[in-house]
Design an enzyme around this catalytic site. Structure first.
Site, PDB file in Angstrom:
ATOM      1  N   ASP A 156       0.878  -1.166   0.000  1.00  0.00           N
ATOM      2  CA  ASP A 156       0.000   0.000   0.000  1.00  0.00           C
ATOM      3  C   ASP A 156       0.920   1.221   0.000  1.00  0.00           C
ATOM      4  O   ASP A 156       2.102   1.142   0.365  1.00  0.00           O
ATOM      5  CB  ASP A 156      -0.972   0.004   1.188  1.00  0.00           C
ATOM      6  CG  ASP A 156      -2.163   0.927   0.904  1.00  0.00           C
ATOM      7  OD1 ASP A 156      -2.084   1.753  -0.035  1.00  0.00           O
ATOM      8  OD2 ASP A 156      -3.182   0.832   1.628  1.00  0.00           O
TER       9      ASP A 156
HETATM   10  C1  BGC Z   1      -4.985   3.289  -0.169  1.00  0.00           C
HETATM   11  C2  BGC Z   1      -5.000   2.293  -1.313  1.00  0.00           C
HETATM   12  C3  BGC Z   1      -4.750   2.996  -2.610  1.00  0.00           C
HETATM   13  C4  BGC Z   1      -3.453   3.784  -2.530  1.00  0.00           C
HETATM   14  C5  BGC Z   1      -3.141   4.550  -3.792  1.00  0.00           C
HETATM   15  C6  BGC Z   1      -3.770   4.176  -0.199  1.00  0.00           C
HETATM   16  O1  BGC Z   1      -3.909   5.214   0.704  1.00  0.00           O
HETATM   17  O2  BGC Z   1      -5.085   2.609   1.058  1.00  0.00           O
HETATM   18  O3  BGC Z   1      -6.230   1.612  -1.342  1.00  0.00           O
HETATM   19  O4  BGC Z   1      -4.739   2.093  -3.672  1.00  0.00           O
HETATM   20  O5  BGC Z   1      -3.546   4.721  -1.468  1.00  0.00           O
HETATM   21  O6  BGC Z   1      -4.015   5.612  -3.958  1.00  0.00           O
END
Ligand code: BGC
Length: 841
Positions: A248
């Site tokens: 993530d």
């Molecule tokens: C989220 C993810 C997301 C990523 C990119 C993170 O803060 O938890 O679900 O894909 O950001 O935007």
């Protein structure tokens, strides 16, 4: 008309029509890998910016692009310059209980991804609705792992049949947002396997995703980006996942532990714990180059599958992909099929409140802020920017005959922040260098300027000094207007030549996304005259930190609220509109502040004075229909005082059109609850998501959602699986073997309809004496059937082995629990129509 699609945990690989070309890809990956030196390899494991991986022309590798997910494909821009189709939210999709529809959503999303040059979609989100307080509840599917897994598998299949990789997220245990970057979720083996891992397991087995995103949080003491036991052991080892893992965003923290833990890609770049630090770790002997090679192989395989590696065909060739899909009609279909009719009582002893009889209407009151300013999606990384949205008001206007009068009243504005400037404003954003030179200029649909990942052309982190949001504002009303500035940095607001604000706004909250989405707000007032245009400029100088290293990101906003209207007067106007109408349609819901990524909810109440609004409107007009526009459960304390309650969830860009389809009866509301709706938060099985000393104990074990409600003395407002539709169903017969059930149902109403047949398994007292404590019943399969009036239809639903199994408390295997079970064919977990017995020996 008959049709059915059964779903149980084994419905699987048969759906694969696209060959995966694994042997060809493996060979191409080995060739490419052999040509890489260590420094290039480690670069490939790390983003080069917010959303992309570096290209390596020498091996014919193009830059691989990732994007959120899940309701649309945002692309590399975080703004409306490059709009996206916005489908209904994940809870709405899950409410259809239809994996085939999820698959069609996936086809559309793949088409969107290809249009935008995106190779991997960061979706679906398959964490569970453990507690209704979860801030990203709207982004997950259900409280049940089988339903979540089936919808998720349909979605992944669809996306990948379109030649685009799906990155299933967040593996695992990201079921709430509070302290998500650090929280250690303590989850015992049984709930971990039976609930939280189960959707991932099912999706890996049946849809073979090309990527999985590891979560921010820890599980049982190890952060998920370093969780060797769950990533290398379970995901890869036990389940045979052959794809790539991606962290993530910003979650990878330690070079060696991440690599050992099975993390392939550290995102975003350019600075991550991989890249140069990883090469250095190899050189000093802390990790072996062969471990780097394994990660690179998986990244190259992802590139090969998605068509980014020359010399080998993509997993799905461009002429195989579904194309020509009309995104608006898919969005509209999912929205109406996801709508859940919770309650539909007769009005004054006559017809049921819904559907409305358009021919009998002369005047319709449409009430609620969200009826006009449609709230179509939840906040956070799930945000996309649709080209246009259809509000409930617009949808009804278009669908009702011209001679039906519509009276609109906002009633009670629940928003606590000042809305982004829009009505009466014409704005553009000017990106300026230190010497004042104009670097780029973009048109702005509203007062919010957000960049994440990529600046407009001509702008770089180094040359950008300031951004000016500037243009004209022609007020509709004379009086004291409220203006608000928000951002992290220096802000200077000039209105009609006068400086109204000049100062710094500091970041708020600890979560990076929270700060990006909801920067601190400051308010000022301006006395303005209706019809007289004034010049408005908001100059923003981002904090130094924002211009330093890291991905391109900035966020600031101009808000505007018309001269204070008296809330009491607004509610009064709504009540008068309702009193003079044949029907009052009240749209209530959550706001951008209540349902978003980066924070959990504190309660389940409708914000502002919306409960009071509903009560007063209902008192003025017995034919009051309440539409609930939220992604997650809210308390509906007035629910027995109105004849009809319809959930529209976050309905996507065509939400208003779909709502009109349903209210006027062109289509029935097809949804069933994917999650229990509590009457009061306090009754729910899990009522806190706040860690204690950094730990969040999943103390309820396997008893979340309806599994927990069934052992509680409190009754929910609406149970799991509930939803009415516009026709009636008779359950005629149920035949069962230990492997499958056959259910015959008849559409006993006078219009065509669709039914979700739910199969629950309930162990009898006669179950094995040494069996561990199990829920009273659980979902074992389901099928969507359709039938015309008077017709009957049959569904055959498999009962997989796993439905009778529990995970060993020591986590060393699955045990089929012998004994006598009731097999129940049901319309919801509470509305069980037919029962049979099956003996498992
Ligand atoms: C989220 C993810 C997301 C990523 C990119 C993170 O803060 O938890 O679900 O894909 O950001 O935007």
């Amino acid at each position: 008309m008959t049709d059915h699609h059964p779903h149980g945990p084994t419905a699987d690989a048969a759906h694969h029509h696209a060959p995966l070309r694994t042997p060809e890809h493996t060979a191409a990956v080995e060739r490419a890998l052999a040509a890489l030196d260590l420094d290039t390899k480690v670069r490939l494991l790390s983003g080069q910016d917010m959303w992309t991986l570096p290209a390596v022309p020498a091996i014919g590798l193009r830059s691989l692009v990732m994007s959120d997910g899940p309701v649309g494909v945002r692309g590399q821009e975080w703004n409306a310059q490059d709009p996206s189709v916005a489908l209904p939210g994940p809870t709405a999709l899950a409410a259809t209980w239809d994996p085939e529809l999820a698959r069609r959503a996936g086809h559309l999303l793949a088409q969107e991804a290809r249009r935008k040059g995106v190779h991997v979609l960061l979706a679906p989100t398959v964490n569970l609705h453990r507690s209704p307080l979860g801030g990203r509840h709207f982004e997950c599917y259900a409280e049940d792992p089988l339903l979540t897994g089936e919808i998720g598998a349909g979605y992944v299949r669809g996306v990948q049949e379109g030649g685009v990789g799906a990155s299933v997220k967040h593996f695992v245990g990201n079921d709430a947002e509070t302290d998500r970057l650090t929280v250690d979720n303590r989850i015992a083996p049984r709930p971990l396997r039976e609930l939280y891992l189960a959707p991932f397991e099912h999706i890996v087995a049946s849809a073979r995703p090309w990527a999985v995103m590891t979560a921010y949080n820890q599980v049982n003491g190890a952060t998920m980006t370093e969780h060797r036991a769950l990533v290398q052991g379970v995901l890869r080892g036990e389940w045979g996942f052959d794809g790539c893992t991606v962290s993530d965003w910003t979650a990878a923290r330690d070079t060696v532990r991440a690599l050992r833990g099975g993390l392939d890609l550290a995102m975003p770049g350019p600075r991550t714990v991989y890249g140069a630090p990883l090469a250095e770790a190899v050189r000093r002997g802390a990790v072996d180059e062969s471990e780097v090679d394994d990660a690179v192989r998986r990244v190259l395989l992802l590139a090969a599958r998605t068509g980014c590696l020359d010399g080998v065909p993509a997993a799905v060739s461009p002429d195989e992909v579904p194309r020509g899909i009309d995104g608006r009609s898919v969005a509209r279909e999912i929205a109406r099929r996801g709508c859940v009719l919770l309650r539909n009582e007769p009005v004054d002893g006559a017809r049921r409140a819904l559907p409305l009889d358009a021919a009998a209407l002369r005047r319709v009151a449409v009430i609620g802020t969200a009826a006009r300013e449609a709230r179509v999606l939840g906040g956070g990384s799930a945000t996309v920017f649709p080209e246009a949205v259809v509000s409930p008001l617009e949808g009804l206007r278009a669908a009702l005959p011209d001679d039906v009068e519509i009276a609109f009243a906002a009633g009670a504005d629940p928003r606590s922040r000042v809305p982004h400037a829009r009505e009466g404003f014409t704005l553009r954003a000017r990106y300026l260098a230190a010497d004042g030179q104009l670097l780029a200029e973009t048109a702005q649909p509203d007062g919010r300027v957000q960049v994440l990942g990529r600046f407009p052309e001509g702008v770089t982190r180094e040359n950008l000094r300031a951004v000016e949001l500037t243009g004209g504002f022609t007020p509709r009303h004379t009086g004291r207007h409220t203006l608000a500035v928000a951002g992290t940095g220096e802000l200077r607001l000039t209105v009609g030549g006068a400086v109204l604000f000049d100062g710094r706004c500091a970041p708020q909250g600890g979560d990076p996304f929270e700060g990006f989405l909801h920067p601190a707000e400051q308010r000022v007032a301006a006395q303005l005259t209706a019809g007289e245009q004034v010049e408005v400029t908001l100059r923003f100088v981002p904090d130094g930190a924002d211009r330093g290293e890291g991905p391109a990101a900035l966020t600031f906003a101009l808000g505007h609220r018309a001269p204070d209207t008296d809330a009491e007067a607004e509610i009064g106007a709504a009540v008068r509109a309702a009193a003079g109408a044949d029907v009052a349609i009240v749209v209530v819901g959550t706001t951008e502040e209540t349902e978003s990524e980066g924070a959990d909810r504190a309660d389940l109440r409708l914000p502002g004075r919306q409960d009071e609004l509903v009560r007063r409107v209902a008192a003025a007009n017995p034919h009051t229909v309440v539409v609930v526009n939220s992604g997650s459960p809210v308390e509906l304390p007035w629910r027995e005082q109105v004849p009809a309650v319809l959930l529209s969830w976050f309905p996507g860009q065509e939400g208003g059109a779909a709502l009109a389809d349903v209210l006027l009866g062109a289509h029935e509301p097809g949804g069933r609850l994917p999650t229990t709706w509590p009457a009061r938060l306090d009754d729910a099985p899990v009522t806190t998501v706040t860690p204690t000393d950094g730990q969040l104990d999943y103390a309820e074990g396997v008893f979340i959602g309806y599994r927990g409600w069934q052992r509680s003395t409190a009754a929910p407002a609406y149970p799991f699986g509930h939803g009415l539709g516009y026709t009636d169903w008779e359950y005629e017969s149920l035949d069962t073997t230990p492997d499958s059930v056959r259910v015959r149902v008849r559409n006993a109403g006078d219009r065509p309809g669709r039914e979700v047949i739910q199969i629950y398994l309930a162990p009898t007292a006669d179950a094995a004496p040494d069996a561990p404590e199990r829920p009273a019943r659980w979902l074992a399969g389901f099928a969507v059937v359709e039938a015309g009036p008077g017709e009957s239809t049959e569904a055959e639903i498999p009962l997989p082995d796993r439905a009778f199994a529990v995970r060993d408390a020591e986590d060393d295997g699955w045990h089929r629990v012998k004994g006598v079970y009731l097999v129940e064919a049901a319309r919801s977990v509470e509305d069980r129509r037919l029962t049979a017995e099956v003996t498992v020996g």
